[in-house]
Write an enzyme that holds these catalytic residues in place. Structure first.
Site, PDB file in Angstrom:
ATOM      1  N   LYS A  13       0.994  -1.175  -0.223  1.00 16.68           N
ATOM      2  CA  LYS A  13      -0.125  -0.073   0.281  1.00 16.68           C
ATOM      3  C   LYS A  13       0.513   1.578  -0.618  1.00 16.68           C
ATOM      4  O   LYS A  13       0.040   1.966  -0.927  1.00 16.68           O
ATOM      5  CB  LYS A  13      -0.895  -0.272   1.196  1.00 16.68           C
ATOM      6  CG  LYS A  13      -1.800  -0.981   1.942  1.00 16.68           C
ATOM      7  CD  LYS A  13      -3.372  -1.332   2.165  1.00 16.68           C
ATOM      8  CE  LYS A  13      -2.261  -0.338   3.872  1.00 16.68           C
ATOM      9  NZ  LYS A  13      -1.080  -2.137   4.242  1.00 16.68           N
ATOM     10  N   ARG A  88      -9.696   0.422   8.838  1.00 14.49           N
ATOM     11  CA  ARG A  88      -9.235  -1.289   9.300  1.00 14.49           C
ATOM     12  C   ARG A  88     -10.431  -2.085  10.087  1.00 14.49           C
ATOM     13  O   ARG A  88      -9.459  -3.132   9.693  1.00 14.49           O
ATOM     14  CB  ARG A  88      -7.946  -0.942  10.445  1.00 14.49           C
ATOM     15  CG  ARG A  88      -6.517  -1.449   9.348  1.00 14.49           C
ATOM     16  CD  ARG A  88      -5.423  -1.166  10.208  1.00 14.49           C
ATOM     17  NE  ARG A  88      -3.928  -1.929   9.527  1.00 14.49           N
ATOM     18  CZ  ARG A  88      -3.276  -1.120   9.751  1.00 14.49           C
ATOM     19  NH1 ARG A  88      -3.371  -0.051   9.079  1.00 14.49           N
ATOM     20  NH2 ARG A  88      -1.707  -2.065   8.933  1.00 14.49           N
ATOM     21  N   ARG A 122      11.549  -5.582   4.541  1.00 15.72           N
ATOM     22  CA  ARG A 122      11.276  -4.812   4.428  1.00 15.72           C
ATOM     23  C   ARG A 122      12.627  -3.874   5.003  1.00 15.72           C
ATOM     24  O   ARG A 122      12.568  -3.841   6.543  1.00 15.72           O
ATOM     25  CB  ARG A 122       9.810  -4.303   5.113  1.00 15.72           C
ATOM     26  CG  ARG A 122       9.365  -2.653   4.815  1.00 15.72           C
ATOM     27  CD  ARG A 122       7.906  -2.148   4.740  1.00 15.72           C
ATOM     28  NE  ARG A 122       7.388  -2.738   5.892  1.00 15.72           N
ATOM     29  CZ  ARG A 122       6.080  -3.096   5.887  1.00 15.72           C
ATOM     30  NH1 ARG A 122       5.352  -2.733   4.981  1.00 15.72           N
ATOM     31  NH2 ARG A 122       5.539  -3.228   6.769  1.00 15.72           N
ATOM     32  N   ARG A 152      11.353  -1.919  11.118  1.00 13.90           N
ATOM     33  CA  ARG A 152      10.240  -1.335  11.922  1.00 13.90           C
ATOM     34  C   ARG A 152      10.014  -2.514  12.927  1.00 13.90           C
ATOM     35  O   ARG A 152      10.450  -3.235  12.779  1.00 13.90           O
ATOM     36  CB  ARG A 152       9.332  -1.152  11.175  1.00 13.90           C
ATOM     37  CG  ARG A 152       8.700   0.405  10.847  1.00 13.90           C
ATOM     38  CD  ARG A 152       7.618   0.769   9.263  1.00 13.90           C
ATOM     39  NE  ARG A 152       6.284  -0.731  10.300  1.00 13.90           N
ATOM     40  CZ  ARG A 152       4.679  -0.790   9.912  1.00 13.90           C
ATOM     41  NH1 ARG A 152       5.122   0.130   8.449  1.00 13.90           N
ATOM     42  NH2 ARG A 152       4.203  -1.046  10.241  1.00 13.90           N
ATOM     43  N   ARG A 163      -0.015  -9.479  13.583  1.00 10.92           N
ATOM     44  CA  ARG A 163      -0.930  -8.588  12.140  1.00 10.92           C
ATOM     45  C   ARG A 163      -1.828  -9.002  11.055  1.00 10.92           C
ATOM     46  O   ARG A 163      -2.652  -8.633  10.883  1.00 10.92           O
ATOM     47  CB  ARG A 163       0.604  -7.185  11.577  1.00 10.92           C
ATOM     48  CG  ARG A 163       1.179  -6.921  12.792  1.00 10.92           C
ATOM     49  CD  ARG A 163       2.680  -5.850  12.426  1.00 10.92           C
ATOM     50  NE  ARG A 163       2.122  -5.456  11.218  1.00 10.92           N
ATOM     51  CZ  ARG A 163       3.471  -5.161  10.162  1.00 10.92           C
ATOM     52  NH1 ARG A 163       4.585  -5.411  10.841  1.00 10.92           N
ATOM     53  NH2 ARG A 163       3.980  -4.340   9.246  1.00 10.92           N
TER      54      ARG A 163
END
Ligand code: ADP
Ligand code: ZN
Length: 213
Positions: A13, A88, A122, A152, A163
């Protein structure tokens, strides 16, 4: 044109939002980025958000909805915006419909088996850019702004699993929510490079009358 970007963690996204922002007049609003900025600055919102984010859970709706409502009251979004990471759950989607008009939901569909690797590999920049280690060739700084990249805290296998669970339980039903509203456009990401996914989304926006910069 006001857009909601939907998709599992790691679906891309943020990457798509960043590409779209470059070519269309659309302001990118990421609730995850807003929370991370608050955590970094040690604000009261940041303190509340941190415990939820670290646990792979959703930050409470009141906090999240207030932030988005406030952000959407600013002048700069009048020409169109993209929401990345909001709504969400169904409650948030219903609240959003009360304080903004959404034209389109772009759902980025990606194979579950790809997500874990994508997220754990990532590397992100505080400017909002994100990269995958496999394409960095050892680089440790952002190509856009030069700042140091980092991983992160919530991009570790254990939190990612939580998640993903949260996504399937709470967020995935929004695909039907926007389909029922006649606003859904689904793009399958798969193993295609970000630019190929971007081209499909851009084509749809142009088809719907949105002009490029
Ligand atoms: P990703 O899409 O990769 O999970 P985000 O940066 O969008 O990453 O979100 C990171 C975390 O921030 C989420 O796991 C969640 O804890 C919190 N968060 C972001 N957006 C929302 C939201 N709309 N409602 C509740 N929590 C949110
Ligand atoms: Zn950067």
């Amino acid at each position: 044109m006001n857009i909601v970007l939907l998709g599992a963690p790691g679906a891309g996204k943020g990457t798509q939002a960043s590409l779209l922002e470059e070519s269309f007049h659309l302001v990118h609003i990421s609730t995850g980025d807003i929370f991370r900025a608050n955590i970094k600055e040690g604000t009261p919102i940041g303190k509340i958000a941190k415990s939820y984010i670290d646990a792979g859970k959703l930050v409470p709706d009141e906090v999240t909805c207030d932030i988005v409502k406030d952000r959407l009251s600013k002048e700069d979004v009048k020409g169109g915006f993209m929401l990345d990471g909001f709504p969400r759950n169904t409650f948030q989607a219903e609240q959003l419909d009360r304080f903004a008009h959404i034209d389109l939901c772009v759902n980025i569909d990606v194979d579950l088996s790809l997500l874990m690797d994508r997220i754990c590999g990532r590397r992100v920049c505080s400017c909002g850019e994100s990269y995958h280690v496999s394409t960095l060739n050892g680089a440790t700084t952002c190509k856009k702004c030069g700042k140091e990249l980092y991983r992160r805290d919530d991009d570790n296998p254990e939190t990612v699993q939580k998640r993903l669970d949260t996504y399937f339980k709470e967020t995935a039903p929004l695909v039907e929510y926007y389909a029922n509203a006649g606003k859904l456009f689904t793009v399958t990401s798969g193993k295609q490079p970000p630019k190929a996914v971007y081209d499909k989304i851009a084509k749809e926006l142009v088809r719907r009358g949105r002009s490029k910069k």
